[in-house]
Write an enzyme that holds these catalytic residues in place. Structure first.
Site, short mmCIF file in Angstrom:
data_model
loop_
_atom_site.label_atom_id
_atom_site.label_comp_id
_atom_site.label_asym_id
_atom_site.label_seq_id
_atom_site.Cartn_x
_atom_site.Cartn_y
_atom_site.Cartn_z
N HIS A 247 0.75 -3.86 6.05
CA HIS A 247 -0.44 -3.74 6.90
C HIS A 247 -1.68 -4.18 6.15
O HIS A 247 -2.79 -3.86 6.55
CB HIS A 247 -0.59 -2.30 7.38
CG HIS A 247 -0.75 -1.32 6.25
ND1 HIS A 247 0.31 -0.93 5.46
CD2 HIS A 247 -1.83 -0.71 5.74
CE1 HIS A 247 -0.13 -0.08 4.53
NE2 HIS A 247 -1.43 0.05 4.67
N CYS B 245 0.85 -1.19 0.00
CA CYS B 245 0.00 0.00 0.00
C CYS B 245 0.89 1.25 0.00
O CYS B 245 2.04 1.20 0.44
CB CYS B 245 -0.87 -0.04 1.24
SG CYS B 245 -1.83 1.42 1.57
N SER C 109 0.87 3.67 1.94
CA SER C 109 1.31 4.05 3.29
C SER C 109 2.61 3.37 3.67
O SER C 109 3.42 3.92 4.41
CB SER C 109 0.24 3.70 4.33
OG SER C 109 -0.97 4.32 3.99
N HIS D 150 5.12 5.50 2.08
CA HIS D 150 5.25 6.79 2.76
C HIS D 150 5.98 6.66 4.10
O HIS D 150 6.62 7.60 4.56
CB HIS D 150 3.88 7.43 2.96
CG HIS D 150 3.22 7.78 1.67
ND1 HIS D 150 3.95 8.15 0.56
CD2 HIS D 150 1.92 7.82 1.28
CE1 HIS D 150 3.11 8.39 -0.45
NE2 HIS D 150 1.89 8.19 -0.03
N CYS E 283 -6.92 -2.86 3.63
CA CYS E 283 -6.67 -1.41 3.70
C CYS E 283 -7.25 -0.67 2.51
O CYS E 283 -8.24 0.03 2.62
CB CYS E 283 -5.18 -1.11 3.84
SG CYS E 283 -4.80 0.65 3.89
ZN ZN Z 1 -2.74 1.08 3.55
#
Ligand code: ZN
Ligand code: ZN
Length: 365
Positions: free
Chosen positions: A63, A42, A44, A47, A165
């Site tokens: 995650h 993902c 994130s 990031h 997610c």
């Molecule tokens: Zn995510």
């Protein structure tokens, strides 16, 4: 007595991950050990690695996973060994004001586990953090039972992991947070994993017109497969807000920024209907970056709001899994690449270049 697990570890900012054998602690009371079946990559995760999100290093990213329970900590009675579960980002401690209010998905434990110092992973005695206390880019991990979503064993893990997610964020943004109404008009910035699922959610809600906006023309086909009725490459347009106003007359009823950029967040607001438009920040904007607005754009009644995990609770995640299994929506065009854990840096590169929609790490059985 700890066990060993292979895991992808990010040792430093913007460094490629390394596949390392780590020590994994036994589950503490309230925790379970999972053997991961699949985990999606993902934005994130990226990031956290590139500093857009605060994150302690070194850490195991990941995650967006599906795993099988292989050990139970003391006091875990709701789950059994052998069950398949999604460890969800937002737990339900059941005690905090958010949990007991019944109105939000923002259990205080979510904040506590964000960038937490606690971790079951270690290397030569040094703790290796687990992203969101999940760390699903490991063959085995240990997570809290209060975040688990039980899923049917026949659910294909290489697809349902995305519901952990990205898909839940998109579907939830349209269905739970915005409550898109039948016959309405919708604009979505970004046709990546989250954007496509937002489009899908708007379609499931019965929106009449869904405008996808993305600078990658190759995304048009999958955006339309997800339910988009129109596709715009904003580089072809002088003024995207004016263009949307011309297309829709009074602006769209709902607009979503699934990219996470301050300029787009402002444009989502300005392209909605002045009276009842709902603009939503969905994509992650870098920490500390501000978004501005002209108050005149709020006077008539627009709503400017945001979406964290689509406002979804554990029960919503299970509902989205069931909807997928019932054929309400497809993930075939979302899962573009299946890779092994050893190929994880390739997945990062493909995410950066936009070559992939969603790369999924599939673990050997
Ligand atoms: Zn995510
Ligand atoms: Zn709580």
């Amino acid at each position: 007595m700890s066990v060993k697990t292979r895991a992808a570890v990010a040792f430093g900012l913007n460094e490629p991950m390394q596949i390392v054998e780590l020590d994994l602690a036994d589950p503490a009371p309230g925790q379970v050990m999972l053997r991961m079946l699949a985990s999606g990559l993902c934005h994130s995760d990226l990031h956290a690695m590139d500093g857009k999100l605060a994150q302690r290093f070194p850490f195991v990213p990941g995650h967006e996973g599906v795993g099988e329970i292989i050990a139970l900590g003391q006091g875990v009675t709701d789950f059994a060994i052998g069950e398949h579960v999604i460890p969800y980002l937002i737990p339900e401690c059941g005690k905090c004001t958010f949990c007991t209010s019944g109105r939000t998905n923002l259990c205080v434990e979510y904040r506590a586990r964000r960038n937490s110092a606690r971790s079951p992973f270690s290397l030569d005695g040094e703790t290796i953090a687990a992203f969101m206390e999940l760390g699903t880019f490991a063959e085995k991990t240990v997570v809290w039972a209060d975040c688990l979503v039980r899923i049917p064993k026949n659910a294909p893990a290489d697809h349902t992991c995305c519901i952990a997610c990205g898909v839940t964020t998109g579907l939830g943004s349209a269905l739970i947070r915005a409550k898109v109404s039948p016959g309405s008009s919708v604009a979505v910035f970004g046709a990546g994993g989250v954007g496509l699922s937002t489009i899908e959610g708007a379609r499931l809600a019965g929106a009449a017109r869904i405008i996808a906006i993305d600078t990658n023309p190759a995304k048009e086909v999958i955006a339309r497969q997800s339910g988009a009725t129109d596709f715009i490459d904003p580089r072809d347009i002088h003024n995207i807000v004016q263009h949307i106003m011309e297309m829709t007359g009074l602006g769209v009823d709902y607009a979503f920024d699934c990219v996470g950029h301050p300029a787009l967040a402002r444009q989502t607001l300005e392209m909605t209907n002045a009276a009842w438009g709902v603009a939503m920040c969905v994509g992650v904007v870098a920490e500390g970056v501000e978004v501005s607005v002209l108050p005149t754009n709020l006077y008539a009644g627009r709503t400017w709001t945001g979406s964290l995990m689509g406002g979804a609770k554990r029960a919503d995640v299970r509902r989205f899994v069931d909807m997928y299994l019932a054929g309400d929506y497809s993930l075939d065009h979302v899962v573009s690449h299946r890779l092994t854990l050893d190929e994880i840096n390739r997945a990062i590169e493909m995410m950066k270049t936009g070559e992939s929609v969603r790369s999924v790490i599939v673990y050997e059985g």
